[in-house]
Design a protein around this motif. Structure first.
Motif, PDB file in Angstrom:
ATOM      1  N   TYR A   1       0.843  -1.196   0.000  1.00 45.58           N
ATOM      2  CA  TYR A   1       0.000   0.000   0.000  1.00 45.58           C
ATOM      3  C   TYR A   1       0.876   1.243   0.000  1.00 45.58           C
ATOM      4  N   THR A   2       0.479   2.214  -0.808  1.00 50.63           N
ATOM      5  CA  THR A   2       1.234   3.460  -0.865  1.00 50.63           C
ATOM      6  C   THR A   2       0.269   4.626  -0.857  1.00 50.63           C
ATOM      7  N   SER A   3       0.796   5.800  -0.484  1.00 53.93           N
ATOM      8  CA  SER A   3      -0.078   6.964  -0.342  1.00 53.93           C
ATOM      9  C   SER A   3      -0.661   7.381  -1.680  1.00 53.93           C
ATOM     10  N   GLY A   4      -1.940   7.637  -1.656  1.00 55.01           N
ATOM     11  CA  GLY A   4      -2.599   8.200  -2.830  1.00 55.01           C
ATOM     12  C   GLY A   4      -2.989   9.628  -2.527  1.00 55.01           C
TER      13      GLY A   4
ATOM     14  N   TRP B   1      28.868  16.477  -1.547  1.00 49.31           N
ATOM     15  CA  TRP B   1      29.498  16.171  -0.252  1.00 49.31           C
ATOM     16  C   TRP B   1      29.763  14.666  -0.148  1.00 49.31           C
ATOM     17  N   ALA B   2      28.759  13.881  -0.545  1.00 45.76           N
ATOM     18  CA  ALA B   2      28.917  12.422  -0.475  1.00 45.76           C
ATOM     19  C   ALA B   2      30.051  11.964  -1.393  1.00 45.76           C
ATOM     20  N   GLU B   3      30.127  12.543  -2.591  1.00 48.87           N
ATOM     21  CA  GLU B   3      31.203  12.177  -3.533  1.00 48.87           C
ATOM     22  C   GLU B   3      32.564  12.486  -2.923  1.00 48.87           C
ATOM     23  N   GLN B   4      32.622  13.655  -2.319  1.00 46.48           N
ATOM     24  CA  GLN B   4      33.916  14.119  -1.799  1.00 46.48           C
ATOM     25  C   GLN B   4      34.383  13.270  -0.608  1.00 46.48           C
ATOM     26  N   VAL B   5      33.461  12.948   0.295  1.00 46.82           N
ATOM     27  CA  VAL B   5      33.919  12.216   1.486  1.00 46.82           C
ATOM     28  C   VAL B   5      34.081  10.725   1.211  1.00 46.82           C
ATOM     29  N   LEU B   6      33.322  10.185   0.277  1.00 50.39           N
ATOM     30  CA  LEU B   6      33.401   8.741   0.052  1.00 50.39           C
ATOM     31  C   LEU B   6      34.342   8.367  -1.080  1.00 50.39           C
ATOM     32  N   GLN B   7      34.565   9.313  -1.988  1.00 50.92           N
ATOM     33  CA  GLN B   7      35.455   9.056  -3.133  1.00 50.92           C
ATOM     34  C   GLN B   7      34.993   7.864  -3.965  1.00 50.92           C
ATOM     35  N   VAL B   8      33.680   7.746  -4.118  1.00 52.48           N
ATOM     36  CA  VAL B   8      33.108   6.734  -5.025  1.00 52.48           C
ATOM     37  C   VAL B   8      32.020   7.443  -5.837  1.00 52.48           C
ATOM     38  N   PRO B   9      31.617   6.865  -6.984  1.00 53.91           N
ATOM     39  CA  PRO B   9      30.513   7.485  -7.722  1.00 53.91           C
ATOM     40  C   PRO B   9      29.240   7.526  -6.868  1.00 53.91           C
ATOM     41  N   VAL B  10      28.562   8.657  -6.920  1.00 54.30           N
ATOM     42  CA  VAL B  10      27.286   8.793  -6.206  1.00 54.30           C
ATOM     43  C   VAL B  10      26.201   8.939  -7.275  1.00 54.30           C
ATOM     44  N   ILE B  11      25.325   7.967  -7.318  1.00 57.68           N
ATOM     45  CA  ILE B  11      24.377   7.854  -8.430  1.00 57.68           C
ATOM     46  C   ILE B  11      22.952   8.059  -7.926  1.00 57.68           C
ATOM     47  N   ASP B  12      22.314   9.065  -8.476  1.00 62.99           N
ATOM     48  CA  ASP B  12      20.912   9.301  -8.161  1.00 62.99           C
ATOM     49  C   ASP B  12      20.061   8.421  -9.076  1.00 62.99           C
ATOM     50  N   HIS B  13      18.996   7.871  -8.574  1.00 65.84           N
ATOM     51  CA  HIS B  13      18.052   7.193  -9.476  1.00 65.84           C
ATOM     52  C   HIS B  13      16.637   7.388  -8.983  1.00 65.84           C
ATOM     53  N   TRP B  14      15.744   7.389  -9.963  1.00 63.70           N
ATOM     54  CA  TRP B  14      14.358   7.807  -9.718  1.00 63.70           C
ATOM     55  C   TRP B  14      13.404   6.639  -9.921  1.00 63.70           C
ATOM     56  N   TRP B  15      12.593   6.394  -8.930  1.00 64.32           N
ATOM     57  CA  TRP B  15      11.560   5.372  -9.118  1.00 64.32           C
ATOM     58  C   TRP B  15      10.411   5.563  -8.163  1.00 64.32           C
ATOM     59  N   GLN B  16       9.442   4.667  -8.256  1.00 65.19           N
ATOM     60  CA  GLN B  16       8.204   4.797  -7.500  1.00 65.19           C
ATOM     61  C   GLN B  16       7.754   3.421  -7.024  1.00 65.19           C
ATOM     62  N   THR B  17       6.936   3.420  -5.988  1.00 65.08           N
ATOM     63  CA  THR B  17       6.369   2.157  -5.510  1.00 65.08           C
ATOM     64  C   THR B  17       5.699   1.425  -6.677  1.00 65.08           C
ATOM     65  N   GLU B  18       5.031   2.190  -7.527  1.00 60.15           N
ATOM     66  CA  GLU B  18       4.284   1.577  -8.623  1.00 60.15           C
ATOM     67  C   GLU B  18       5.193   0.805  -9.569  1.00 60.15           C
TER      68      GLU B  18
ATOM     69  N   GLY C   1      12.428  10.910   2.821  1.00 59.59           N
ATOM     70  CA  GLY C   1      12.385   9.791   1.875  1.00 59.59           C
ATOM     71  C   GLY C   1      11.139   8.937   2.002  1.00 59.59           C
ATOM     72  N   HIS C   2      10.200   9.351   2.847  1.00 61.43           N
ATOM     73  CA  HIS C   2       8.976   8.573   3.018  1.00 61.43           C
ATOM     74  C   HIS C   2       7.823   9.267   2.302  1.00 61.43           C
ATOM     75  N   ARG C   3       7.078   8.488   1.551  1.00 64.57           N
ATOM     76  CA  ARG C   3       5.998   9.048   0.722  1.00 64.57           C
ATOM     77  C   ARG C   3       4.721   9.201   1.545  1.00 64.57           C
ATOM     78  N   LEU C   4       4.217  10.417   1.623  1.00 59.26           N
ATOM     79  CA  LEU C   4       3.040  10.688   2.456  1.00 59.26           C
ATOM     80  C   LEU C   4       2.058  11.571   1.696  1.00 59.26           C
ATOM     81  N   SER C   5       0.791  11.439   2.060  1.00 56.93           N
ATOM     82  CA  SER C   5      -0.245  12.229   1.396  1.00 56.93           C
ATOM     83  C   SER C   5      -0.668  13.386   2.280  1.00 56.93           C
ATOM     84  N   THR C   6      -0.573  14.616   1.757  1.00 58.30           N
ATOM     85  CA  THR C   6      -1.049  15.757   2.544  1.00 58.30           C
ATOM     86  C   THR C   6      -2.574  15.703   2.631  1.00 58.30           C
TER      87      THR C   6
END
Ligand code: COA
Ligand code: AMP
Length: 631
Positions: A239-242, A376-393, A503-508
């Motif tokens: 179940y996810t917020s609608g 900041w994460a790239e600089q302190v960890l010295q590894v690639p920092v990869i954003d990715h986009w997705w949804q519960t659906e 990072g938590h999906r909520l319905s206003t």
């Protein structure tokens, strides 16, 4: 750079059936599919129709039979209970098979629902996999939800059995679960036949006679074999917020899900079987389903189940300790976890205490990633920092920088490339594609690739109406964004009333329903307002009924308590402002976007359609008194 990506992406779009059939070939099928894709009844896509398999067999038995029996499958690391426990593949298989045997004794069979309301303990994963072994459908409910939210899900899913625990542990606070479970069942017309309770030593509970069973006695059962299921049969409901208070039951199938997640492990995340993969999420969210449980295990990796937070544990370097100690190759978490770490340790002193030689890549998702956090994460960890986009659906990433297919240069700011399988377009509100660099509504062309939701639980009508009626032939993501001239996809934010809090999906909308049910409140609006750690927090604006006089702080206290009790602490709902009226258009639409801009301190123009602009100044003053904008 990216040549392999271009070729793979093209193949996945021009010949999806061949592309996914090749991937499916590496899994174990009891019967091969009749058709790779049946898309003759759009928007429904049925992947691997006629195929028979068992998800649990593929994620456990197959690896034990293939020689991975002694490899760690699951590492339970719980700083809140000072526990580290390792389950090898054969041990996890044994526990899951016995749990399945116990559930079968309780009468659970293929197609029955089992609700899992548990903290981050191995029993939760064992319960999920035991359901998949029996062909039963699990529905995991996040532990931070209040009884009413749990009740809504029980009422909708109608589970035969509920798996729960005596308590959860939030850093130093023990949260008894049984009263929450009892209250939820008390609210439901549907009564599960049995509740299985894990007794945790931190808080033991009295079991309810005639209903409750101790986890240990459930596990004292003969192992159950794998039940064959169709690839198209449901594996789980999440179940996810609608946009209303009623959550949507996203249904995932068995075959497509397994195929898609297996593919992502090497191609998207760049891991190999035997390596350690850590998704620092919760099994109650889709990230936990896909990348704590099914993805890494399907691919023969070791997964980490972490019961704790990124900060606030006795060790401020908690994340680095886990990576170092368990030889993690890939970490996946929400940007909020890094904002919290950065706030606590801006000089990254604690990172330097750990070596982390195995660590290769950090993946972020779940909310918009601000460029500062990424850098900041790239600089302190010295590894690639990869954003990715997705949804519960979708269940897996729609946009990413697929490490296994050759990494592209990173453009910070929630910016990705379409993942193979997803053909993406950006439309204006009239349904016309917008030019490169122009913002609009992001949509995905049908058929959706394997692994995406197949419907909403017992609600095909809402599935069609919510997601496929805006742009016929396309899945409406409800995210706004643009594709730039280099083919990168930028995610800007939701177009509906969903907000992302830590990072938590909520319905206003769900919160507004709670506020408006207060006897003194005439109407309300909730806006997602900028927060330096959680990205957004909900702030309530209420108008009193005529003639009511209330002390604003008392009323705030009552409303905060109501939201906490009805939705749960996870809503992080802590601020309410009493205003004389809400800003609205002349047709009566509340201008939540303008409220948000005022609260965030970003520039705004007074909408031409506003009925009375004076109220905006009252709201700005009231927000200022509460310390907004927060930086
Ligand atoms: N059971 C009961 N209560 C819970 C809970 C659970 N499983 N999970 C969270 N809560 C409570 C918290 O205790 C807190 O209560 P409080 O208001 O009384 O303090 C409230 O819900 C909000 O929780 P959270 O949003 O987690 O805030 P936090 O201040 O406790 O921690 C972070 C903030 C950023 C450290 C934390 O959210 C974090 O580590 N986030 C990363 C999560 C992530 O990676 N998600 C991936 C999604 S893709
Ligand atoms: P959930 O269903 O909980 O995974 O939340 C999905 C929503 O989170 C999406 O619709 C986006 O609004 C947001 N989201 C997820 N990942 C990202 C990301 N990488 N960048 C921006 N927003 C994101």
């Amino acid at each position: 750079m990216g040549a392999s990506y271009e070729k793979t992406y093209r193949q996945s779009i021009t010949d999806p059936e061949r592309f996914w059939a090749d991937v499916a070939g590496s899994l174990n099928w009891m019967r091969r599919w009749d058709r790779v894709l049946s898309a003759d009844k759009p928007p429904f896509s049925r992947w691997f129709e006629g195929g028979i398999l068992n998800t649990c067999y593929n994620v456990l038995d197959r690896h034990v039979e293939g020689g991975r029996g002694n490899q760690p499958a699951l590492i339970y690391d719980s700083p809140v209970t000072s526990t580290i426990r390792v389950y090898r593949y054969r041990e996890l298989l044994d526990a899951v098979a016995r749990c399945a045997g116990g559930l079968a004794r309780l009468g659970v069979t293929k197609g029955d629902r089992v609700v899992i309301y548990m903290p981050m303990v191995p029993e939760a994963v064992i319960g999920m996999l035991a359901c998949s072994r029996l062909g039963a459908i699990h529905s995991v409910v996040f532990g931070g939800f209040a009884p009413r939210e749990l009740a809504t899900r029980i009422e909708d899913a109608k589970p035969k059995v509920v798996l729960s625990s005596s308590c959860g542990i939030e850093i130093a606070r023990v949260i008894p679960y049984k009263p929450l479970l009892d209250a939820a069942i008390g609210m439901c017309a549907w009564k599960p036949e049995a509740c299985v309770i894990v007794q945790r030593p931190e808080h033991r509970v009295e079991l309810t006679p005639g209903r409750d069973i101790a986890w240990d006695s459930l596990m004292d059962s003969e192992p159950a074999p794998c039940t064959p299921v169709f690839a198209t049969d449901p594996l789980y409901i999440l179940y996810t917020s609608g946009t209303t208070g009623k959550p949507k039951g996203v249904v995932r199938d068995n075959g497509g899900h397994l195929v898609a997640l297996s593919w992502t492990m090497r191609n998207l995340y760049g891991v190999e079987p035997g390596e350690v993969y850590w998704a620092a999420s919760d099994i109650g969210w889709v990230v936990g389903h896909s990348y704590i449980v099914y993805g890494p295990l399907a691919y023969g990796c070791t997964t980490v189940l972490y019961e704790g937070k990124s900060v606030g544990t006795p060790d401020p370097g908690a994340f680095w300790r886990v990576i170092d100690e368990h030889h993690v190759s890939v970490l996946f978490c929400a940007p909020t976890a890094f904002r919290a770490i950065r706030r606590e340790d801006p000089e990254a002193k604690f990172v330097k205490r750990y070596r982390m030689p195995s660590f290769r890549t950090l993946f972020l998702a779940g909310e918009r990633c601000d460029p500062e956090t990424l850098r900041w994460a790239e600089q302190v960890l010295q590894v690639p920092v990869i954003d990715h986009w997705w949804q519960t659906e979708t269940g897996w990433a729609i946009g990413a920088n697929c490490i296994g297919l050759g990494q592209f240069p990173v453009k910070p700011g929630s910016c990705t490339k379409p993942v193979p399988g997803y053909e993406i377009a950006v439309f204006d509100s009239g349904g016309k594609p917008v030019p490169a660099g122009t913002q609009g509504n992001i949509a995905v062309r049908l058929p959706l690739p394997p692994g995406c939701f197949t419907t909403l639980w017992q609600n095909d009508a809402d599935f069609i109406k919510t997601y496929f009626s805006t742009y016929p032939g396309w899945y409406f993501t409800a995210d706004a964004g643009m594709i730039d001239k280099d083919g990168y996809l930028w995610i800007m934010g939701r177009t509906d009333d969903i907000i992302n809090v830590a990072g938590h999906r909520l319905s206003t909308g769900a919160m507004e329903e709670v506020l408006s049910s207060h006897p003194d409140v005439a109407e309300s609006a909730v806006a997602g307002v900028h927060d330096p750690v959680k990205a957004e927090i909900p702030v309530g604006f209420v108008v009193l009924k005529a003639g009511r006089k209330r002390d604003p702080l008392d009323l705030e206290h009552e409303l905060v308590k109501m939201v906490r009790e009805r939705i749960g602490p996870i809503a992080s709902f802590k601020e309410v402002l009493v205003v004389s009226r809400l800003p609205k258009t002349r047709s009566g639409k509340i201008l939540r976007g303008t409220i948000k801009k005022i609260a965030d301190g970003t520039s705004y123009t007074i909408p031409a359609t506003i009925d009375d602009p004076v109220i905006l100044e009252e709201i700005r003053m009231a927000l200022g008194q509460k310390g907004f904008p927060k930086r």
